[in-house]
Design a protein around this motif. Structure first.
Motif, mmCIF file in Angstrom:
data_model
loop_
_atom_site.group_PDB
_atom_site.id
_atom_site.type_symbol
_atom_site.label_atom_id
_atom_site.label_comp_id
_atom_site.label_asym_id
_atom_site.label_seq_id
_atom_site.Cartn_x
_atom_site.Cartn_y
_atom_site.Cartn_z
ATOM 1 N N LEU A 86 99.467 77.430 -9.594
ATOM 2 C CA LEU A 86 98.355 78.355 -9.800
ATOM 3 C C LEU A 86 97.278 78.207 -8.734
ATOM 4 C CD1 LEU A 86 98.066 80.423 -12.293
ATOM 5 C CD2 LEU A 86 99.904 78.796 -12.412
ATOM 6 N N ILE A 87 97.018 76.985 -8.304
ATOM 7 C CA ILE A 87 96.042 76.777 -7.236
ATOM 8 C C ILE A 87 96.574 77.370 -5.929
ATOM 9 C CG2 ILE A 87 94.823 75.020 -5.888
ATOM 10 C CD1 ILE A 87 93.797 75.581 -8.842
ATOM 11 N N ASN A 88 97.874 77.261 -5.709
ATOM 12 C CA ASN A 88 98.502 77.882 -4.542
ATOM 13 C C ASN A 88 98.332 79.404 -4.590
ATOM 14 O OD1 ASN A 88 100.056 77.823 -2.116
ATOM 15 N ND2 ASN A 88 101.879 78.349 -3.282
ATOM 16 N N TYR A 89 98.571 80.008 -5.745
ATOM 17 C CA TYR A 89 98.362 81.450 -5.909
ATOM 18 C C TYR A 89 96.923 81.820 -5.563
ATOM 19 C CZ TYR A 89 102.719 82.119 -8.655
ATOM 20 O OH TYR A 89 104.000 82.205 -9.094
ATOM 21 N N LYS A 90 95.995 81.017 -6.047
ATOM 22 C CA LYS A 90 94.572 81.306 -5.799
ATOM 23 C C LYS A 90 94.265 81.283 -4.309
ATOM 24 C CE LYS A 90 89.971 79.949 -7.348
ATOM 25 N NZ LYS A 90 89.218 79.058 -8.238
ATOM 26 N N GLN A 91 94.811 80.313 -3.589
ATOM 27 C CA GLN A 91 94.576 80.233 -2.143
ATOM 28 C C GLN A 91 95.199 81.416 -1.416
ATOM 29 O OE1 GLN A 91 96.217 76.354 -1.336
ATOM 30 N NE2 GLN A 91 94.276 75.315 -1.719
ATOM 31 N N ILE A 92 96.425 81.774 -1.790
ATOM 32 C CA ILE A 92 97.121 82.888 -1.139
ATOM 33 C C ILE A 92 96.375 84.200 -1.380
ATOM 34 C CG2 ILE A 92 99.230 84.272 -1.188
ATOM 35 C CD1 ILE A 92 100.684 81.569 -1.883
ATOM 36 N N VAL A 93 96.011 84.462 -2.619
ATOM 37 C CA VAL A 93 95.312 85.701 -2.960
ATOM 38 C C VAL A 93 93.909 85.712 -2.351
ATOM 39 C CG1 VAL A 93 94.382 87.067 -4.881
ATOM 40 C CG2 VAL A 93 96.698 86.114 -5.013
ATOM 41 N N GLY A 94 93.306 84.530 -2.256
ATOM 42 C CA GLY A 94 91.983 84.426 -1.635
ATOM 43 C C GLY A 94 91.978 84.840 -0.170
ATOM 44 N N ASN A 95 93.122 84.733 0.494
ATOM 45 C CA ASN A 95 93.227 85.191 1.879
ATOM 46 C C ASN A 95 93.325 86.708 1.976
ATOM 47 O OD1 ASN A 95 93.153 82.605 3.021
ATOM 48 N ND2 ASN A 95 95.347 82.335 2.758
ATOM 49 N N LEU A 96 93.669 87.363 0.870
ATOM 50 C CA LEU A 96 93.811 88.825 0.850
ATOM 51 C C LEU A 96 92.575 89.528 0.310
ATOM 52 C CD1 LEU A 96 97.430 89.022 -0.627
ATOM 53 C CD2 LEU A 96 96.769 89.208 1.773
ATOM 54 N N TYR A 97 91.939 88.922 -0.674
ATOM 55 C CA TYR A 97 90.782 89.527 -1.341
ATOM 56 C C TYR A 97 89.611 88.570 -1.235
ATOM 57 C CZ TYR A 97 94.357 92.516 -3.414
ATOM 58 O OH TYR A 97 95.396 93.377 -3.615
ATOM 59 N N HIS A 98 88.505 89.086 -0.775
ATOM 60 C CA HIS A 98 87.323 88.235 -0.571
ATOM 61 C C HIS A 98 86.318 88.470 -1.698
ATOM 62 C CE1 HIS A 98 89.094 87.039 3.174
ATOM 63 N NE2 HIS A 98 89.292 88.309 3.463
ATOM 64 N N GLN A 99 86.775 88.143 -2.908
ATOM 65 C CA GLN A 99 85.963 88.240 -4.110
ATOM 66 C C GLN A 99 86.202 86.967 -4.917
ATOM 67 O OE1 GLN A 99 87.856 92.339 -4.952
ATOM 68 N NE2 GLN A 99 86.056 92.274 -6.252
ATOM 69 N N PRO A 100 85.351 86.699 -5.887
ATOM 70 C CA PRO A 100 85.638 85.564 -6.765
ATOM 71 C C PRO A 100 87.000 85.757 -7.438
ATOM 72 C CG PRO A 100 83.405 86.360 -7.124
ATOM 73 C CD PRO A 100 84.080 87.345 -6.211
ATOM 74 N N ILE A 101 87.725 84.659 -7.598
ATOM 75 C CA ILE A 101 89.062 84.704 -8.185
ATOM 76 C C ILE A 101 89.093 83.844 -9.437
ATOM 77 C CG2 ILE A 101 91.493 84.108 -7.845
ATOM 78 C CD1 ILE A 101 91.087 84.696 -4.881
ATOM 79 N N ARG A 102 89.630 84.428 -10.502
ATOM 80 C CA ARG A 102 89.874 83.687 -11.741
ATOM 81 C C ARG A 102 91.380 83.620 -11.913
ATOM 82 N NH1 ARG A 102 85.691 85.496 -16.342
ATOM 83 N NH2 ARG A 102 86.607 83.650 -17.289
ATOM 84 N N VAL A 103 91.872 82.447 -12.218
ATOM 85 C CA VAL A 103 93.312 82.241 -12.302
ATOM 86 C C VAL A 103 93.644 81.415 -13.538
ATOM 87 C CG1 VAL A 103 93.210 80.246 -10.762
ATOM 88 C CG2 VAL A 103 95.353 81.445 -11.025
ATOM 89 N N GLY A 104 94.729 81.799 -14.199
ATOM 90 C CA GLY A 104 95.094 81.030 -15.375
ATOM 91 C C GLY A 104 96.445 81.406 -15.956
ATOM 92 N N LEU A 105 96.775 80.681 -17.002
ATOM 93 C CA LEU A 105 98.003 80.888 -17.748
ATOM 94 C C LEU A 105 97.662 81.616 -19.039
ATOM 95 C CD1 LEU A 105 99.385 77.231 -17.523
ATOM 96 C CD2 LEU A 105 100.131 79.180 -16.141
ATOM 97 N N TYR A 106 98.464 82.618 -19.381
ATOM 98 C CA TYR A 106 98.279 83.302 -20.658
ATOM 99 C C TYR A 106 99.563 83.149 -21.471
ATOM 100 C CZ TYR A 106 97.256 86.723 -24.233
ATOM 101 O OH TYR A 106 97.034 87.330 -25.443
ATOM 102 N N PHE A 107 99.411 82.666 -22.680
ATOM 103 C CA PHE A 107 100.514 82.450 -23.605
ATOM 104 C C PHE A 107 100.410 83.496 -24.717
ATOM 105 C CE2 PHE A 107 99.579 78.507 -21.523
ATOM 106 C CZ PHE A 107 100.802 77.888 -21.325
ATOM 107 N N PRO A 108 101.074 84.632 -24.578
ATOM 108 C CA PRO A 108 100.899 85.701 -25.558
ATOM 109 C C PRO A 108 101.442 85.376 -26.942
ATOM 110 C CG PRO A 108 102.620 86.284 -23.985
ATOM 111 C CD PRO A 108 101.967 85.019 -23.493
#
Length: 117
Positions: A86-108
């Motif tokens: 998840l931290i890797n996803y946050k870093q990758i997406v952070g290179n594409l979008y320059h906004q605050p990022i919230r990342v997490g797991l959802y267990f429906p």
């Protein structure tokens, strides 16, 4: 798999956060190619990305449920298990979008949301 998906969808509709997720325009199974620290081209597929006016949400869906353990112990173990991903996803997406990022797991199936800081 279809039965689990239908159960998850039903539970999401009864959970305020799950319902919010369902009602947001989103990028689903979003594939991103990126360069690793070793200069290798890699690919990740993110379950869902939601772009709001001022925040990028990265949602990783999990259908696991606790067996022979408390909910708190289960959720903390899941958070630890998926931390690097998840931290890797946050870093990758952070290179594409320059906004605050919230990342997490959802267990429906539980339902529960675990957010990474």
């Amino acid at each position: 798999f279809i039965q689990i998906s239908l159960m998850a969808l039903e539970k999401m509709q009864n959970d305020p956060f799950g319902l919010w997720l369902l009602n947001q325009p989103s990028l689903v199974e979003y594939e991103i190619n990126y360069k690793s620290e070793k200069d290798e081209i890699k690919k990740c597929i993110i379950d869902r990305i939601i772009l709001t006016e001022n925040t990028v949400w990265i949602i990783d869906f999990k259908t696991a449920t606790p067996i022979d353990t408390s909910l708190d112990v289960f959720l903390q173990a899941q958070k630890k298990h998926y931390h690097e991903q998840l931290i890797n996803y946050k870093q990758i997406v952070g290179n594409l979008y320059h906004q605050p990022i919230r990342v997490g797991l959802y267990f429906p199936l539980i339902p529960a949301w675990i957010e990474y800081e």
